[in-house]
Design an enzyme around this catalytic site. Sequence first.
Site, PDB file in Angstrom:
ATOM      1  N   LYS A   1       1.062  -1.305   0.143  1.00 24.23           N
ATOM      2  CA  LYS A   1       0.161  -0.090   0.041  1.00 24.23           C
ATOM      3  C   LYS A   1       0.982   1.187  -0.074  1.00 24.23           C
ATOM      4  O   LYS A   1       0.697   1.952  -0.805  1.00 24.23           O
ATOM      5  CB  LYS A   1      -0.960  -0.105   1.266  1.00 24.23           C
ATOM      6  CG  LYS A   1      -2.158   0.339   0.801  1.00 24.23           C
ATOM      7  CD  LYS A   1      -3.358   0.230   2.284  1.00 24.23           C
ATOM      8  CE  LYS A   1      -3.515  -0.923   2.345  1.00 24.23           C
ATOM      9  NZ  LYS A   1      -4.348  -0.581   3.606  1.00 24.23           N
TER      10      LYS A   1
ATOM     11  N   ARG B   1      -3.409   2.854   8.004  1.00 21.89           N
ATOM     12  CA  ARG B   1      -3.418   1.606   7.290  1.00 21.89           C
ATOM     13  C   ARG B   1      -2.181   1.143   7.588  1.00 21.89           C
ATOM     14  O   ARG B   1      -1.297   1.410   7.273  1.00 21.89           O
ATOM     15  CB  ARG B   1      -4.281   2.385   5.413  1.00 21.89           C
ATOM     16  CG  ARG B   1      -4.946   3.515   5.924  1.00 21.89           C
ATOM     17  CD  ARG B   1      -5.295   4.265   4.533  1.00 21.89           C
ATOM     18  NE  ARG B   1      -5.259   3.274   3.322  1.00 21.89           N
ATOM     19  CZ  ARG B   1      -5.494   3.100   2.024  1.00 21.89           C
ATOM     20  NH1 ARG B   1      -4.591   4.630   1.574  1.00 21.89           N
ATOM     21  NH2 ARG B   1      -6.249   2.000   1.671  1.00 21.89           N
TER      22      ARG B   1
ATOM     23  N   GLY C   1      -7.161  -7.771   3.904  1.00 20.65           N
ATOM     24  CA  GLY C   1      -8.876  -7.613   5.065  1.00 20.65           C
ATOM     25  C   GLY C   1      -7.736  -8.144   6.481  1.00 20.65           C
ATOM     26  O   GLY C   1      -8.561  -7.903   7.154  1.00 20.65           O
TER      27      GLY C   1
ATOM     28  N   MET D   1      -5.480  -6.455   7.997  1.00 21.23           N
ATOM     29  CA  MET D   1      -5.256  -5.678   8.742  1.00 21.23           C
ATOM     30  C   MET D   1      -5.799  -4.076   8.991  1.00 21.23           C
ATOM     31  O   MET D   1      -6.523  -4.131   7.617  1.00 21.23           O
ATOM     32  CB  MET D   1      -3.757  -4.993   8.673  1.00 21.23           C
ATOM     33  CG  MET D   1      -2.521  -6.174   8.091  1.00 21.23           C
ATOM     34  SD  MET D   1      -1.750  -7.138   9.762  1.00 21.23           S
ATOM     35  CE  MET D   1      -1.139  -8.599   9.003  1.00 21.23           C
TER      36      MET D   1
ATOM     37  N   ARG E   1      -2.889  -1.726  -6.166  1.00 19.46           N
ATOM     38  CA  ARG E   1      -2.310  -2.650  -6.380  1.00 19.46           C
ATOM     39  C   ARG E   1      -2.144  -4.037  -7.814  1.00 19.46           C
ATOM     40  O   ARG E   1      -3.025  -3.412  -8.010  1.00 19.46           O
ATOM     41  CB  ARG E   1      -2.037  -3.967  -5.449  1.00 19.46           C
ATOM     42  CG  ARG E   1      -3.658  -3.787  -5.312  1.00 19.46           C
ATOM     43  CD  ARG E   1      -3.989  -4.708  -3.531  1.00 19.46           C
ATOM     44  NE  ARG E   1      -5.140  -4.891  -3.368  1.00 19.46           N
ATOM     45  CZ  ARG E   1      -6.059  -5.189  -2.392  1.00 19.46           C
ATOM     46  NH1 ARG E   1      -5.094  -4.662  -1.315  1.00 19.46           N
ATOM     47  NH2 ARG E   1      -7.109  -4.881  -2.113  1.00 19.46           N
TER      48      ARG E   1
ATOM     49  N   HIS F   1     -14.873  -9.027   0.785  1.00 20.44           N
ATOM     50  CA  HIS F   1     -14.078  -9.503   1.096  1.00 20.44           C
ATOM     51  C   HIS F   1     -13.663 -11.152   0.473  1.00 20.44           C
ATOM     52  O   HIS F   1     -13.261 -11.862  -0.283  1.00 20.44           O
ATOM     53  CB  HIS F   1     -14.070  -9.279   2.231  1.00 20.44           C
ATOM     54  CG  HIS F   1     -13.034 -11.381   2.953  1.00 20.44           C
ATOM     55  ND1 HIS F   1     -13.476 -12.313   3.641  1.00 20.44           N
ATOM     56  CD2 HIS F   1     -11.790 -10.212   3.415  1.00 20.44           C
ATOM     57  CE1 HIS F   1     -12.004 -12.425   3.854  1.00 20.44           C
ATOM     58  NE2 HIS F   1     -10.896 -12.341   4.597  1.00 20.44           N
TER      59      HIS F   1
ATOM     60  N   ARG G   1       4.479 -47.404 -15.970  1.00 18.30           N
ATOM     61  CA  ARG G   1       3.638 -48.431 -15.231  1.00 18.30           C
ATOM     62  C   ARG G   1       3.380 -49.591 -15.930  1.00 18.30           C
ATOM     63  O   ARG G   1       2.224 -49.555 -16.310  1.00 18.30           O
ATOM     64  CB  ARG G   1       3.891 -48.425 -14.247  1.00 18.30           C
ATOM     65  CG  ARG G   1       4.390 -46.526 -13.740  1.00 18.30           C
ATOM     66  CD  ARG G   1       3.104 -46.627 -12.263  1.00 18.30           C
ATOM     67  NE  ARG G   1       4.252 -45.255 -11.498  1.00 18.30           N
ATOM     68  CZ  ARG G   1       4.315 -44.188 -11.287  1.00 18.30           C
ATOM     69  NH1 ARG G   1       2.639 -43.327 -12.847  1.00 18.30           N
ATOM     70  NH2 ARG G   1       4.521 -42.994 -11.402  1.00 18.30           N
TER      71      ARG G   1
ATOM     72  N   SER H   1      16.470 -42.708 -16.453  1.00 19.12           N
ATOM     73  CA  SER H   1      15.617 -41.772 -16.028  1.00 19.12           C
ATOM     74  C   SER H   1      15.693 -41.833 -14.753  1.00 19.12           C
ATOM     75  O   SER H   1      15.134 -42.842 -14.340  1.00 19.12           O
ATOM     76  CB  SER H   1      13.864 -42.352 -16.708  1.00 19.12           C
ATOM     77  OG  SER H   1      12.832 -41.469 -16.159  1.00 19.12           O
TER      78      SER H   1
ATOM     79  N   ASN I   1      11.398 -40.383  -6.914  1.00 20.06           N
ATOM     80  CA  ASN I   1      10.452 -40.329  -5.212  1.00 20.06           C
ATOM     81  C   ASN I   1      11.381 -41.776  -5.080  1.00 20.06           C
ATOM     82  O   ASN I   1      11.652 -41.005  -3.959  1.00 20.06           O
ATOM     83  CB  ASN I   1       9.613 -41.283  -5.838  1.00 20.06           C
ATOM     84  CG  ASN I   1       8.504 -40.378  -7.158  1.00 20.06           C
ATOM     85  OD1 ASN I   1       8.359 -39.328  -6.263  1.00 20.06           O
ATOM     86  ND2 ASN I   1       7.454 -40.999  -7.082  1.00 20.06           N
TER      87      ASN I   1
ATOM     88  N   CYS J   1      11.478 -38.237 -13.893  1.00 15.86           N
ATOM     89  CA  CYS J   1       9.999 -39.198 -14.094  1.00 15.86           C
ATOM     90  C   CYS J   1       9.217 -39.250 -12.519  1.00 15.86           C
ATOM     91  O   CYS J   1       8.085 -40.397 -12.521  1.00 15.86           O
ATOM     92  CB  CYS J   1       9.851 -40.155 -14.649  1.00 15.86           C
ATOM     93  SG  CYS J   1      10.970 -42.333 -13.894  1.00 15.86           S
TER      94      CYS J   1
ATOM     95  N   TYR K   1      15.024 -34.079 -21.074  1.00 18.96           N
ATOM     96  CA  TYR K   1      12.981 -34.030 -20.590  1.00 18.96           C
ATOM     97  C   TYR K   1      12.965 -34.735 -19.466  1.00 18.96           C
ATOM     98  O   TYR K   1      13.804 -34.923 -18.454  1.00 18.96           O
ATOM     99  CB  TYR K   1      12.167 -35.251 -21.720  1.00 18.96           C
ATOM    100  CG  TYR K   1      12.434 -36.440 -21.545  1.00 18.96           C
ATOM    101  CD1 TYR K   1      11.759 -37.038 -20.409  1.00 18.96           C
ATOM    102  CD2 TYR K   1      13.851 -37.140 -21.811  1.00 18.96           C
ATOM    103  CE1 TYR K   1      11.743 -38.269 -19.714  1.00 18.96           C
ATOM    104  CE2 TYR K   1      13.677 -38.537 -21.667  1.00 18.96           C
ATOM    105  CZ  TYR K   1      12.450 -39.364 -20.399  1.00 18.96           C
ATOM    106  OH  TYR K   1      13.324 -40.537 -20.463  1.00 18.96           O
TER     107      TYR K   1
HETATM  108  P1  ADP Z   1      -7.795  -2.775   3.537  1.00 20.64           P
HETATM  109  O1  ADP Z   1      -6.479  -3.391   3.987  1.00 20.64           O
HETATM  110  O2  ADP Z   1      -8.362  -3.416   3.822  1.00 20.64           O
HETATM  111  O3  ADP Z   1      -8.282  -2.528   2.170  1.00 20.64           O
HETATM  112  P2  ADP Z   1      -7.898  -0.042   3.445  1.00 20.64           P
HETATM  113  O4  ADP Z   1      -6.562   0.774   4.767  1.00 20.64           O
HETATM  114  O5  ADP Z   1      -7.724   0.247   1.911  1.00 20.64           O
HETATM  115  O6  ADP Z   1      -7.727  -1.798   3.618  1.00 20.64           O
HETATM  116  O7  ADP Z   1      -9.134   0.676   4.041  1.00 20.64           O
HETATM  117  C1  ADP Z   1     -10.212   0.802   4.048  1.00 20.64           C
HETATM  118  C2  ADP Z   1     -10.713   1.768   2.937  1.00 20.64           C
HETATM  119  O8  ADP Z   1     -11.053   2.570   3.997  1.00 20.64           O
HETATM  120  C3  ADP Z   1     -10.667   2.024   1.646  1.00 20.64           C
HETATM  121  O9  ADP Z   1     -10.352   1.406   0.848  1.00 20.64           O
HETATM  122  C4  ADP Z   1     -10.637   3.569   1.413  1.00 20.64           C
HETATM  123  O10 ADP Z   1     -12.004   3.201   1.242  1.00 20.64           O
HETATM  124  C5  ADP Z   1     -10.781   3.816   3.371  1.00 20.64           C
HETATM  125  N1  ADP Z   1      -9.423   4.692   3.082  1.00 20.64           N
HETATM  126  C6  ADP Z   1      -8.166   4.818   4.104  1.00 20.64           C
HETATM  127  N2  ADP Z   1      -7.356   5.747   4.017  1.00 20.64           N
HETATM  128  C7  ADP Z   1      -8.051   6.560   3.555  1.00 20.64           C
HETATM  129  C8  ADP Z   1      -8.482   7.838   3.667  1.00 20.64           C
HETATM  130  N3  ADP Z   1      -6.854   8.684   3.884  1.00 20.64           N
HETATM  131  N4  ADP Z   1      -9.180   9.069   3.754  1.00 20.64           N
HETATM  132  C9  ADP Z   1     -10.506   8.250   2.806  1.00 20.64           C
HETATM  133  N5  ADP Z   1     -10.947   6.897   3.065  1.00 20.64           N
HETATM  134  C10 ADP Z   1     -10.213   6.661   3.285  1.00 20.64           C
HETATM  135 MG    MG Z   2      -7.616  -1.297   0.534  1.00 21.19          MG
HETATM  136 MG    MG Z   3      -9.363  -4.060   5.726  1.00 21.02          MG
END
Ligand code: ADP
Ligand code: MG
Ligand code: MG
Length: 962
Positions: free
Chosen positions: A27, A97, A106, A108, A351, A471, A577, A780, A784, A850, A870
Amino acid sequence: MKKKFVYFFSKTLTEGSKEMKNLLGGKGSGLAEMASIGLPVPAGFTITTEVCDLYYKNGRHYPAGLEKEVDENMRRLEKEVGKKFGDADDPLLVSVRSGAPLSMPGMMETILNLGLNDRSVAGLAAKTGNRRFALDAYRRFIMMYGSTAKGIDREEFNHAFEILKIQRTRRRLDLPVQVKVNDTDVNEAELEELVSEFKAIFKRNIGKDFPQDPREQLWGSVDAVFGSWMAEKAVTYRRVEKLKGVTGTAVNVQQMVFGNMGSKSGTGVCFTRDPNSGENVFYGDYLVNAQGEDVVAGIRTPIKLSEFEKADPASYRQLVDVRRILEKNFKDMQDMEFTVEEGRLYMLQCRTGKRSPAASFRIAVDMVAEKLIRREEAILRIKDKDIEGIFYPVIDPAQKEEMRKNFLVSGIDAVPGAASGRVVFNAKEAEAEAARGEKVILVRKETSPEDVGGMHAAQGILTATGGKTSHAAVVARGWGKCCIVGCENLNINYDKEEMSVGDVVVRKGDEITLNGSTGQVFLGSLRLIKPEPPASFKNLMGWVDQTRAIKVRTNADTPYDAAKAVELGAEGIGLCRTEHMFFDTEERRLAIQEMIVADTLEGRISALNKLLPYQKEDFKGIFKAMDGLPVTIRLIDPPLHEFVPHTEEKQRKLAEDIGVPYEKIRYRVEQLHEANPMLGHRGCRLTITYPEILDMQVRAIIEAACECASAGIKVLPEIMIPLTIDKKELQILEMRTRQVADAIIQQRNMKLKYMVGTMIEVPRAALLADQIAEVAEFFSFGTNDLTQMTMGISRDDAGKFLPDYVDEKKAGVFAEDPFQSLDQAGVGMLVRMGIEKGRRTKPDLKVGICGEHGGEAKSVEFCCRVGMNYVSCSPFRVPIARLAAAQAVIKDRLQAAPAKKIKKAKKAAPRKRQKPAKKARILKKKPARIQRKKAPARKSKAAKKAARIPRKTIRARKTKRK
Ligand code: ADP
Ligand code: MG
Ligand code: MG
């Protein structure tokens, strides 16, 4: 030099880049990159993953100097934004974040709206003229801080919110009971009440008032992010995904922008291309008047991008610009998170997007056509699991009638493929059932990180809420696991463990079938079949075949498997075999058993003669299927006791069937018993004792070959002698093989080429490979057995202890299970030695592998590098081996390239100056607002300070630019 712990990003100053993923997390490096190429990113800073590592190494203490650096960067951020953290009238609010180097959806928790307190919430209300919004932000913050940083059960907050909606909002709006009250229906006064209630919940649980000091809030949140790195769910995810060597998460502190300011604001998640089909279309979800997590958690069902375009064309157009710029910059499909605040677009994350296997191929091939990447890069981007996924099952379309009759409900098609199994409603149970070998479908209202283990164990996933970026969808897509989300007509009752659509009720344990490609759910188990791979698969595999230097064969014992493997690109059989053929039918089984219990040569020969026609037919079928491709046939290998019955009942039955006294059979079986069968009478030791078995098998092979050849089918039989330990042993068997074969060929007056070679699967054979190669025409490697014997670990018993050897938390002796991925250091050394010695005797000695390893990517790369001709693997792994073989060539090329690259770079140095111009061109097309402002013109204190930071750390990019 002192380590730098914090990296700043903003439109005027960015210290990180996309290359710094390990240090800044995915991120953080993405935000830095976007900021640096002029995209609209709210400013902020990233605390590095190294800090997380040090934090745990020092027994949960931060390294000295961190606090000071954070303070400095906070000051910088305040300058950049023009607001003060903790200011009562116009507070700077931030999000905190997490972000590890590898995406862990999801895993963290993120905390939003941090910096609010009782005073500044009033300030925010006054400043924005929107008190409802300020209160909405505050209640979210209290809940997120309370649950994420302080561990209060989120449900307690949710529950209070629900009660409020029912008792106050519903009454006020006079809504009927069955109509859902949305978050957005709740008014200012009600939110005011909610905030008080939330603070009361906080106090009740923590025993202290909700913290009013923003610094305390900040550090509480930073602690929480670092703490979550070791939370059970995160650890589970890393275990399931086999993520090793990632040392920590980064923490991003970023200025808040608000998608919850009203109808001209909102938040969304999108992909630059369709992550399911790979088609080059913009794809995503948008939620009006909401904050980020609302989309991902699937609380409300979002609208499509096409609807967003209609609703807010100006914001949409900004987003389309970003899409184009990002793909150009990253040269790959991106997954983006954004927020629109009052008609202004802000990018919050980007990403490399997870995608379905079909999309992996489509995007890679399309991007080559679009000249974004080269073929080599396209090939390197494909993972072995993409290939597996291409062959996802689908519902057999012949079952139209069943599908019509059994249709239950439709949801959103999140991940393609099909799955059937028994319904379970909780993740732990899914894991337990799957461990018992049950096929289950996990059904949830929505999934959360706690469910990851069960999601992985299930055949498919079905959720009642959420969009394609929820998620459930994101996690399932990563695994290529069939998934349907947003199935709104599905009522799930966790307490009763049932779900219903209208009056149709499905209980726990009932079977259902999911079609993840259409979003349809059916009652019962429908028949699943394997589909045709898409055009882009064939396209890319064509490039793969042009690139690789090694052949790929298959291990196949039947004409059916052989034909299947040829379809998948096999260029021969590396291991056929012969013994399974003895079990195929009752007659065959009786014949082999009769041979084993016979105590005279004549008796054995007579029994073997019964087997001959069967074996011959089998070989003919296989030769036909391979049609001119080489076929390596291994002579009998397993110890004889594997062929005889071991219970009295079965022995008596056998006695009756073949007319031999029961006592004699019992005696013979006892006689065959071995203390250590793995090292017993097996492999070519059998044909040394009973050469008549070899005679029969060679006869079957050569007669089949002659007959096929007469019928115009080209045949290339390679007769392989297993488990050889000595040249003389091999010589005896080789001579006998040739005698039998040549006699038949002569007698039939034919010209037939065949080869005689051996397996190298005992360490002694590898050590004496130079001598053995005097006799053998090919080697060959049976890795295993070679692994078992080199390690002195029986594969069949290793399950009891080997997992500990691989588990990092326990012994962690091996990085990988040596029976899955070849032990390159130990067993690999014998392989290298065997090849080298063998080729010293016979320079053009044909060499292959093999064992199971022939279909495992890393082992295949090894085989390429040691100069095998091969690899051979099971039919469905053939494309994986082809890909790995091509990737090995490309990786080696890249390895050799750096020297060249450096030279090139030096020559091209003056041209680098033109880079900024190119960037500027891109920027020119963008709305003026998102253009990078020239920092030096109005150098703030923060910027000046930054200029004092050692040059190198500022950004590698800078040097690139100048
Ligand atoms: P995850 O790792 O679960 O993707 P994020 O850190 O991306 O979590 O946060 C989840 C959501 O929170 C983001 O998709 C965004 O919409 C919102 N968010 C995070 N930081 C900000 C910010 N500075 N301003 C507005 N929304 C934010
Ligand atoms: Mg996110
Ligand atoms: Mg999250």
